[in-house]
Enzyme design. Structure first.
Site, mmCIF file in Angstrom:
data_model
loop_
_atom_site.group_PDB
_atom_site.id
_atom_site.type_symbol
_atom_site.label_atom_id
_atom_site.label_comp_id
_atom_site.label_asym_id
_atom_site.label_seq_id
_atom_site.Cartn_x
_atom_site.Cartn_y
_atom_site.Cartn_z
ATOM 1 N N ARG A 242 -73.737 -58.956 17.695
ATOM 2 C CA ARG A 242 -74.187 -59.751 16.844
ATOM 3 C C ARG A 242 -75.365 -60.933 18.361
ATOM 4 N NH1 ARG A 242 -69.579 -60.065 14.067
ATOM 5 N NH2 ARG A 242 -70.199 -60.905 11.472
ATOM 6 N N LYS A 269 -67.994 -63.986 15.738
ATOM 7 C CA LYS A 269 -67.769 -64.668 13.943
ATOM 8 C C LYS A 269 -67.055 -64.911 13.311
ATOM 9 C CE LYS A 269 -71.602 -65.301 10.318
ATOM 10 N NZ LYS A 269 -73.157 -65.244 9.616
ATOM 11 N N HIS A 332 -81.670 -59.874 15.857
ATOM 12 C CA HIS A 332 -80.732 -60.223 14.769
ATOM 13 C C HIS A 332 -80.957 -58.819 14.029
ATOM 14 C CE1 HIS A 332 -77.491 -60.958 11.473
ATOM 15 N NE2 HIS A 332 -77.547 -61.775 13.336
ATOM 16 N N ARG A 335 -79.128 -55.387 13.904
ATOM 17 C CA ARG A 335 -77.296 -54.803 12.906
ATOM 18 C C ARG A 335 -78.021 -54.253 11.291
ATOM 19 N NH1 ARG A 335 -72.962 -56.596 14.285
ATOM 20 N NH2 ARG A 335 -72.391 -58.043 11.957
ATOM 21 N N HIS A 359 -67.232 -56.211 10.022
ATOM 22 C CA HIS A 359 -67.060 -57.231 9.014
ATOM 23 C C HIS A 359 -66.064 -57.136 8.508
ATOM 24 C CE1 HIS A 359 -71.268 -56.957 8.013
ATOM 25 N NE2 HIS A 359 -71.560 -58.076 9.242
ATOM 26 N N TYR A 369 -55.217 -52.486 10.669
ATOM 27 C CA TYR A 369 -54.855 -51.045 10.161
ATOM 28 C C TYR A 369 -56.067 -50.454 9.586
ATOM 29 C CZ TYR A 369 -55.791 -47.785 5.836
ATOM 30 O OH TYR A 369 -55.929 -46.842 4.771
#
Length: 403
Positions: A242, A269, A332, A335, A359, A369
């Site tokens: 970001r 974020k 941006h 991404r 994310h 994990y």
């Protein structure tokens, strides 16, 4: 025997507190200091209780009798006059203290203690300020949907439909907080969801095919702007973070020996540290940048002040100077480019790509994990992506998904 005003005025203090009855449980209590206090003795639920009405002459004999009669009516209806008086006092206090603005300030304090980013806090304060002009001084428990709709309509009238939508969401957060702390019983914004004009959704500008993206990469690698801007744009292409995560990066976050960049939770974020592998081309860019800004706290300081980070406008302005419009490329947009091209390559698992983009869900077990399972794949993916970026930036236009 009923009292009279003449008797009340003539009552003198003594060494002990005296009680003079007026009838029906109402009496005046004369203290040694000379105070004359109205009291009502009554029974409720089998218990003897006492209710204060104030002092004479501030509360007159007639007023005291009226309050006694009102209390008797409450008792006849099965209501405890003391509880009723406390509820009324709480309501009066709420009208003064528990306003929308007061509860909103409490809510913002909670958000700040939770460690939310400064930019998030600033945006919430700004949005709450848009509503405060209309409902800031109102008791939050009295605010209706119509009251909230007024500031929303004013924002919509300016054509700011997305701002109106976000304003409704933040006001709703304040009301949900008020409900949680027992200062409100409902969220009036719930019924307003269908009342607002839906904003037109526009995707961030991004080049999502290798030939066009290669043209952007060549322009970046040939760009003659400041060292900080050149490095930032290269790293946006190589690492696709970001923009705010990169612009505000501090040198202590980069481990060039271990080839990792750890974005702290204060800037992430997703509100958790996010570690990214650094491919060889990114390490080369960072080592070159360190020769210029390595003695400073910020890796990408602003030209105006070394303690302020490079602005996103600076990066976007550089893209405009290279000939790319705002509908073609933004800081941006890297991404979206990376997400599209990495997925289209078919070489990497979607979960590894999502983990690299930051994310992954906030659940601790799921987070651990993902890191354990996909870190090795993410390192390989970063090197593959870095090599593809470098090749395309040097004029070797290839479809990296088929190389």
């Amino acid at each position: 025997m009923a009292l009279s005003d003449v008797q009340l005025r003539s009552l003198k203090p003594s060494s002990t507190t005296r009680k003079i009855s007026d009838g029906g449980g109402l009496f005046v209590q004369v203290t040694p200091s000379g105070s004359k206090l109205w009291r009502l003795a009554y029974r409720y639920d089998g218990k003897q209780k006492l209710l204060a009405f104030g002092s004479y002459p501030a509360v007159s004999l007639a007023d005291a009798r009226t309050r006694r009669d009102n209390a008797k009516r409450l008792l006849a209806s099965g209501i405890d006059p003391s509880s009723h008086a406390k509820a009324e006092k709480a309501a009066r206090r709420a009208a003064v203290e528990d306003t929308f603005q007061a509860v909103a300030d409490e809510f913002l304090g909670k958000v700040e203690r939770e460690g939310k980013a400064d930019a998030t806090l600033k945006k919430k304060r700004w949005l709450i300020g848009l509503a405060a002009a209309d409902i800031g001084r109102q008791p939050i428990s009295d605010i209706s949907a119509a009251d909230v709709l007024a500031p929303l309509r004013r924002v919509e009238a300016l054509g700011n439909y997305e701002t109106a939508r976000r304003l409704r969401a933040v006001v709703s957060q304040v009301f949900r907080y008020a409900i949680a702390i027992s200062k409100a019983t409902n969220d009036p914004t719930f019924g307003l969801r269908g009342a607002l004009v839906a904003p037109k959704v526009t995707n961030r500008a991004a080049l999502t095919d290798w030939p066009n993206f290669a043209g952007l990469l060549r322009a970046i690698w040939c760009y003659e702007g400041t060292v900080e801007t050149r490095a930032a744009l290269k790293l946006m292409a190589l690492l696709y973070p970001r923009p705010g995560e990169l612009r505000q990066a501090e040198w202590k976050e980069f481990d060039l020996n271990d080839a990792t960049w750890t974005i702290p939770e204060s800037r992430s974020k997703m509100r958790r540290p996010h570690c990214k592998p650094l491919p060889a081309p990114a390490l080369e860019v960072l080592r070159g940048l360190k020769e210029h800004t390595g003695t400073r706290r910020l890796a990408f300081p602003s030209i105006q002040s070394p303690e302020r980070p490079l602005s996103e406008n600076t990066m976007n302005a550089a893209l405009r100077r290279m000939g790319f419009s705002q509908t073609e490329a933004t800081s941006h947009g890297f991404r979206a480019t990376a997400s599209t091209l990495l997925n289209e390559s078919g070489m990497w698992s979607p979960d590894a790509i999502e983990a690299e983009l930051g994310h992954v869900g906030a659940d601790e077990v799921r987070r651990a994990y993902h890191r354990a399972r996909y870190w090795e794949e993410r390192v390989k993916m970063a090197e593959w992506w870095g090599a593809a970026i470098l090749s395309n930036s040097r004029g070797r236009v290839i479809d990296a998904g088929k190389s």
